[in-house]
Write a protein that holds these residues in place. Structure first.
Motif, PDB file in Angstrom:
ATOM      1  N   MET A  55      39.150  36.026  38.270  1.00 45.22           N
ATOM      2  CA  MET A  55      40.600  35.828  38.229  1.00 45.22           C
ATOM      3  C   MET A  55      41.139  36.093  36.829  1.00 45.22           C
ATOM      4  O   MET A  55      42.173  36.739  36.643  1.00 45.22           O
ATOM      5  CB  MET A  55      40.928  34.402  38.664  1.00 45.22           C
ATOM      6  N   ARG A  56      40.427  35.610  35.825  1.00 40.74           N
ATOM      7  CA  ARG A  56      40.875  35.817  34.450  1.00 40.74           C
ATOM      8  C   ARG A  56      40.846  37.295  34.082  1.00 40.74           C
ATOM      9  O   ARG A  56      41.769  37.805  33.443  1.00 40.74           O
ATOM     10  CB  ARG A  56      39.990  35.022  33.492  1.00 40.74           C
ATOM     11  N   ALA A  57      39.774  37.967  34.465  1.00 39.95           N
ATOM     12  CA  ALA A  57      39.633  39.381  34.115  1.00 39.95           C
ATOM     13  C   ALA A  57      40.746  40.213  34.739  1.00 39.95           C
ATOM     14  O   ALA A  57      41.387  41.033  34.067  1.00 39.95           O
ATOM     15  CB  ALA A  57      38.264  39.890  34.545  1.00 39.95           C
ATOM     16  N   PHE A  58      40.991  40.024  36.032  1.00 43.43           N
ATOM     17  CA  PHE A  58      42.029  40.806  36.705  1.00 43.43           C
ATOM     18  C   PHE A  58      43.420  40.402  36.217  1.00 43.43           C
ATOM     19  O   PHE A  58      44.336  41.221  36.211  1.00 43.43           O
ATOM     20  CB  PHE A  58      41.918  40.630  38.216  1.00 43.43           C
ATOM     21  N   GLY A  59      43.580  39.140  35.816  1.00 43.10           N
ATOM     22  CA  GLY A  59      44.873  38.694  35.308  1.00 43.10           C
ATOM     23  C   GLY A  59      45.223  39.278  33.954  1.00 43.10           C
ATOM     24  O   GLY A  59      46.386  39.313  33.563  1.00 43.10           O
ATOM     25  N   MET A  60      44.215  39.774  33.222  1.00 46.07           N
ATOM     26  CA  MET A  60      44.457  40.355  31.903  1.00 46.07           C
ATOM     27  C   MET A  60      44.805  41.837  31.971  1.00 46.07           C
ATOM     28  O   MET A  60      45.197  42.423  30.963  1.00 46.07           O
ATOM     29  CB  MET A  60      43.215  40.167  31.019  1.00 46.07           C
ATOM     30  N   TYR A  61      44.655  42.464  33.131  1.00 48.52           N
ATOM     31  CA  TYR A  61      44.931  43.893  33.238  1.00 48.52           C
ATOM     32  C   TYR A  61      46.415  44.162  33.004  1.00 48.52           C
ATOM     33  O   TYR A  61      47.280  43.525  33.593  1.00 48.52           O
ATOM     34  CB  TYR A  61      44.537  44.429  34.611  1.00 48.52           C
TER      35      TYR A  61
END
Length: 554
Positions: A55-61
């Motif tokens: 979730m964090r990784a995709f939220g940083m895109y």
């Protein structure tokens, strides 16, 4: 993780003690809309990607990219694989985005792909990830001279997995998942964040056609998504901010040989000083050489620094105080020719200090009987059978679900680390503690990106200075009370001062520094995929539109 050996130094001249509040402004923001010819495809989480790290990784895109060398230009990649550029010369006469490059492969066929990403590493170069594992270095020409040219690929390589390039062409990161099991429970995945530093150089001889190839590969591993990662402009070092540690594991495919840890020698030494505190002051008892006179005592005190010693000996107490003190209200005396008693008046009454001098472990904190009894009373609920063992019976227990997202604290291991490019070891480590990471911004494209950290309710902007080991992170700007703007769950935009005079009617005085908070409404119900900001404009990207908001009309 390497022990913390550095602390961030706040420039108090950049703090505004008179700032008091925000006022909601209903002033309209000029908004311009560019309809896209082809949609920007959002890469969504799959059913197997359900962990918090996913979730964090995709939220940083961020699907939108601002050219830091020419801030009137933004770029993005659409669903057809076209890299499109829009340059704003006149807000009221916006043209269509123009194609500068097109991906040679279809990344949608990749199973674990991420969104395509672009890093504009210099005024004439760019690094492009197609989201499926291919890194391409592009010669763009001078982008801000008004001429238009297609970008020329000079190097391309498949790196065996989806990744995103970071602030320079040589830093990239990707996720890998390894299965692990718990007994009698459903198998889960552990996300391993892999970051790599790739050096690409011209291998052709003099007079030959230029040929670029990989010169060196260095791989870091960590079990979290890094908030910030950037390579020093000359490639001499790497900075990473993350909640869990990262470490170099491979160089050119070979594992890094870590030296055997030296046996720890624990030597019991007597404390040089003892100290205790109240809400108003701090009292320090320092051991002194027998027979010392007050003329031999060397003492200096400012609001943030202290130095105490005896002539002819190394300083007994020296460094940055944990919190500001009042030099004029502080004093010291020699007692019985054996010890020195120092009283420091706290500039801000109430908060307790966790240490006397930052990083000094040679002293011992002595807790008073009243403080010990108070702590025991406050911790009683941990062993109480009562579900609400709160000493304040009239107050309900804290419900963590009622906390604002902006008040979340990072994990205890959250740190900002500088890795030396030669030894690949951390040389400077900052324990971020409660300083929540907020965002990254390019202030000067020729330097490393700045990172913004939460300090109490303010947000402080830090510029990395790797060429200055004594002041590697410089406090250059402050967003006053940004925590309150976060709590409102509205757009986070640097406030501009309000010219009207406001008065506090209850206290009968003029309110100090006040700023306005503006809210913009977009004519779209689609999710925001990209957001960039400059001093003049906000750029907002959805799947079908690019909005430009004029926030500075001066």
């Amino acid at each position: 993780m390497a022990a913390s050996n550095y602390s961030l130094k706040v420039n108090r001249e950049l703090l505004d003690p008179n700032f008091e509040s925000y006022r909601l402004s209903l002033d309209s923001i000029p908004t311009y809309n560019v309809e896209l010819d082809a949609a920007v495809e959002e890469v969504k989480l799959k059913d197997t990607q359900y962990t918090l790290e996913h979730m964090r990784a995709f939220g940083m895109y961020n699907y939108l990219h601002l050219d830091p060398w020419y801030e009137d230009s933004v770029l993005f990649v659409d669903c057809k694989g076209r890299v499109l550029s829009l340059t704003v010369t006149l807000d009221t006469a916006l043209g269509k985005p123009r194609e500068v490059y097109s991906l040679t492969s279809d990344p949608s066929q990749c199973e674990g792909r991420v969104c395509a990403s672009l890093s504009l590493t210099s005024a004439t170069w760019a690094a492009l990830s197609d989201g499926a594992g291919t890194l391409t270095l592009l010669r763009t020409g001078k982008r801000g001279d008004g001429t238009f040219m297609k970008w020329e690929p000079l190097f391309s390589e498949d790196n065996g997995g989806a990744f995103q390039p970071s602030s320079t062409a040589t830093l990239m990161s990707r996720r890998e998942s390894t299965p692990w099991r718990r007994s009698r429970r459903k198998p889960k995945e552990r996300v391993l964040r892999v970051s790599g530093v790739i050096t690409v150089a011209n291998s052709a001889g003099q007079g030959q056609e230029k040929k670029y190839e990989v010169k060196k590969r260095r791989v870091l591993n960590g079990k979290t998504v890094p908030h910030y990662a950037a390579v020093e402009p000359k490639g001499k070092g790497l900075m990473v901010a993350s909640e869990k540690p990262f470490a170099f594991t491979h160089v050119d495919g070979l594992p890094v040989q870590l030296p055997d840890p030296e046996p720890m020698e624990v030597e019991k030494t007597d404390p040089i000083y003892f100290w205790q505190q109240t809400a108003e002051d701090v009292t320090v008892f320092v051991r002194m050489p027998e027979g010392v006179t007050k003329e031999e005592v060397q003492f200096s005190l400012t609001a943030d620094q202290i130095m105490l010693g005896v002539q002819g000996f190394p300083p007994l107490l020296e460094g940055q105080l944990f919190a500001p003190a009042d030099p004029e209200a502080s004093a010291w005396i020699i007692k019985e020719d054996k010890s020195l008693e120092l009283t420091l008046q706290k500039r801000e009454e109430g908060p307790m200090w966790s240490e006397l001098v930052m990083g000094d472990k040679r002293g011992e904190y002595v807790m008073s009987d009243e403080q010990a009894a108070l702590i025991h009373e406050r911790l009683t609920f941990l062993t109480s059978e009562d579900m609400n063992g709160n000493p304040d019976k009239d107050k309900p227990p804290c419900n963590s679900q009622e906390l604002e997202d902006c008040d979340g604290f990072p994990e205890d291991g959250s740190s900002l680390t500088y890795f030396d490019g030669e030894s690949l070891k951390p040389s400077q480590v900052v324990n971020l503690g409660s300083h929540q990471y907020l965002f990254t911004v390019d202030v000067n494209p020729s330097e490393m990106p700045c990172l913004c950290l939460r300090h109490d309710v303010d947000a402080l902007l830090w510029q990395p200075r790797p060429q200055q080991p004594g002041n590697m992170w410089e406090h250059i700007a402050t967003f006053n009370a940004l925590g309150y703007v976060q709590a409102s769950k509205r757009d986070k935009k640097q406030p501009s001062p309000v010219e009207t005079v406001l008065f506090n009617r209850k206290q009968g005085r003029q309110v100090g520094q006040v700023a306005k908070q503006q809210v913009a409404s977009l004519d779209s119900d689609k999710p925001i995929l990209g957001f960039r900001a400059t001093n003049e404009r906000l750029y907002i990207l959805t799947s079908s539109n690019l909005f430009i908001l004029k926030v500075n009309n001066n």
